[in-house]
Design an enzyme around this catalytic site. Sequence first.
Site, short mmCIF file in Angstrom:
data_model
loop_
_atom_site.label_atom_id
_atom_site.label_comp_id
_atom_site.label_asym_id
_atom_site.label_seq_id
_atom_site.Cartn_x
_atom_site.Cartn_y
_atom_site.Cartn_z
N ASP A 251 4.25 -4.42 -7.97
CA ASP A 251 3.66 -3.18 -7.49
C ASP A 251 4.28 -1.96 -8.16
O ASP A 251 3.81 -0.84 -7.98
CB ASP A 251 3.79 -3.06 -5.97
CG ASP A 251 5.23 -3.17 -5.50
OD1 ASP A 251 5.80 -4.26 -5.61
OD2 ASP A 251 5.78 -2.15 -5.02
N GLY B 247 0.84 -1.19 0.00
CA GLY B 247 0.00 0.00 0.00
C GLY B 247 0.87 1.23 0.00
O GLY B 247 2.10 1.15 0.13
N GLY C 151 2.70 3.56 1.52
CA GLY C 151 3.24 3.77 2.86
C GLY C 151 3.78 5.16 3.09
O GLY C 151 4.03 5.55 4.23
N ARG C 152 3.99 5.91 2.02
CA ARG C 152 4.49 7.28 2.18
C ARG C 152 3.96 8.18 1.06
O ARG C 152 4.60 9.18 0.70
CB ARG C 152 6.01 7.31 2.19
CG ARG C 152 6.64 6.72 0.94
CD ARG C 152 8.12 6.96 0.92
NE ARG C 152 8.73 6.39 -0.28
CZ ARG C 152 9.92 6.72 -0.74
NH1 ARG C 152 10.62 7.62 -0.12
NH2 ARG C 152 10.41 6.14 -1.81
#
Length: 480
Positions: A246, A86, A88-89
């Site tokens: 991803d 996902g 994350g930043r």
Amino acid sequence: MTFGFNFETTYKNLSSHFFTETLPEKSSNPEIVLFNERLSDSLGLDKEALNSEGGAGVFSGNEVIGETPLAMAYAGHQFGQFTMLGDGRALLLGEHMHHGERYDVQLKGSGRTDYSRAGDGRAPLGPMLREYIISEAMHALGVPTTRSLAVTLTGDSIMREQPLKSAVLTRVASSHLRAGTFQYAVIESEEALKELTDYAIERHYPDFADKENKYELFLEAVIHAQSYLIAKWQSIGFIHGVMNTDNMAISGETIDYGPCAFIDHYDPATVFSSIDVQGRYQFRNQPGIAQWNLAKFAETLIPLLDEDQDQAIEIAQKKLNNYKDLYQTYWLTNMVNKLGIATPEESDVELVLEFLEILEKEALDHTSTFRALSLGHDSDIEVEDQETFDAWVKKWHTALENKEQSAEDASTLMKNINPAVIPRNHLVEEALFYAVKTDDLTKVEKLVEIFKDPYSDEHDEYYKRPPKEEEMIQNTFCGT
């Protein structure tokens, strides 16, 4: 104040498990250090207002325009191992509409999200500057890519091996839908997969939306897009470094410039990424890895391709089997264009392969050697096996003479596809060092300006020449 943004965020129409609404973390003293006026103009934004203290508030996340930003959920195979992931930043500010086109505007490095795990959600200045430099150079080189609108210092420090300045990159993409997004959806449920796929088709391939076989057509389109992209990478000597699922955008845009680099001396086994200890993503492996990623993507669509699973698998396999021929066609077209041949023929494959063999055996610089051919300076190319090289040059000239095109057309084609400058690794690292260590962005700004026109021969020789042995960069780091 909207700064010209016209957000219409359709991703929020998906079920809530696809994202989490999250506010960016505050920055103590935001300052824009790079701003892309060209991109701003093309998006119809107010560049004067954006390239200001007010714009720094937007690009740092201190000021939110419109709805609450969101972090996307996705999964992925990282170096072959599957994991749930996902943003994350990163946070999607919104989908900007301009002249009927939709663009994701995302902040990268804006703080923690529900997907950050042990990370702090922030990003060091160096990697954000690298992504800006290289993504904009890739755009100028005609490679499908996400783009960079701004890099903004936060005024805060983050801890890696040592304290570093943190920065936020503002990234623009046709979307941030990844193969990993579909891997996430299929684990959630078949309903979630169908919801996401219908959304993706409506967004990227609306002509398919009413077709009975729309999922099959969608898979085919993504395979085409990836075939085209990877062929472009190979033709310019670009190594992505982390071709995880991803990091495969279904739009066919290059995304996530971590430990990426360009080949200097031509060697198909080149690996730059410090984390790729097995050489999984070395230069020559990229076409095959793309096919592997596409296979993982195709697996997610099995429930939609046909009610009969065996039939669905057969459809997916048939489409995947086309990848090799598609890639080969795109690759050959790129490579013969680099040799001045407008329309490839099967006989041209041998000509290309023989030249690449010479490049490898002689350890010639990939970019400057092709540019020398473009300028008619083949006699200036220094080789040890002069006889083999001269024989190839004669064969190449004969091939050009036998084509239904003029010498002038061949020269023009070569000059427009073989760059004079690329983001050479030693130049990028030098610029990043000065920016991070001394607060001097002069070298970064110089590179950004040069790469706006990579086909010009007016650039200083310093930016065109291959590096000396002691200057060559052997490893690049993700630097997150």
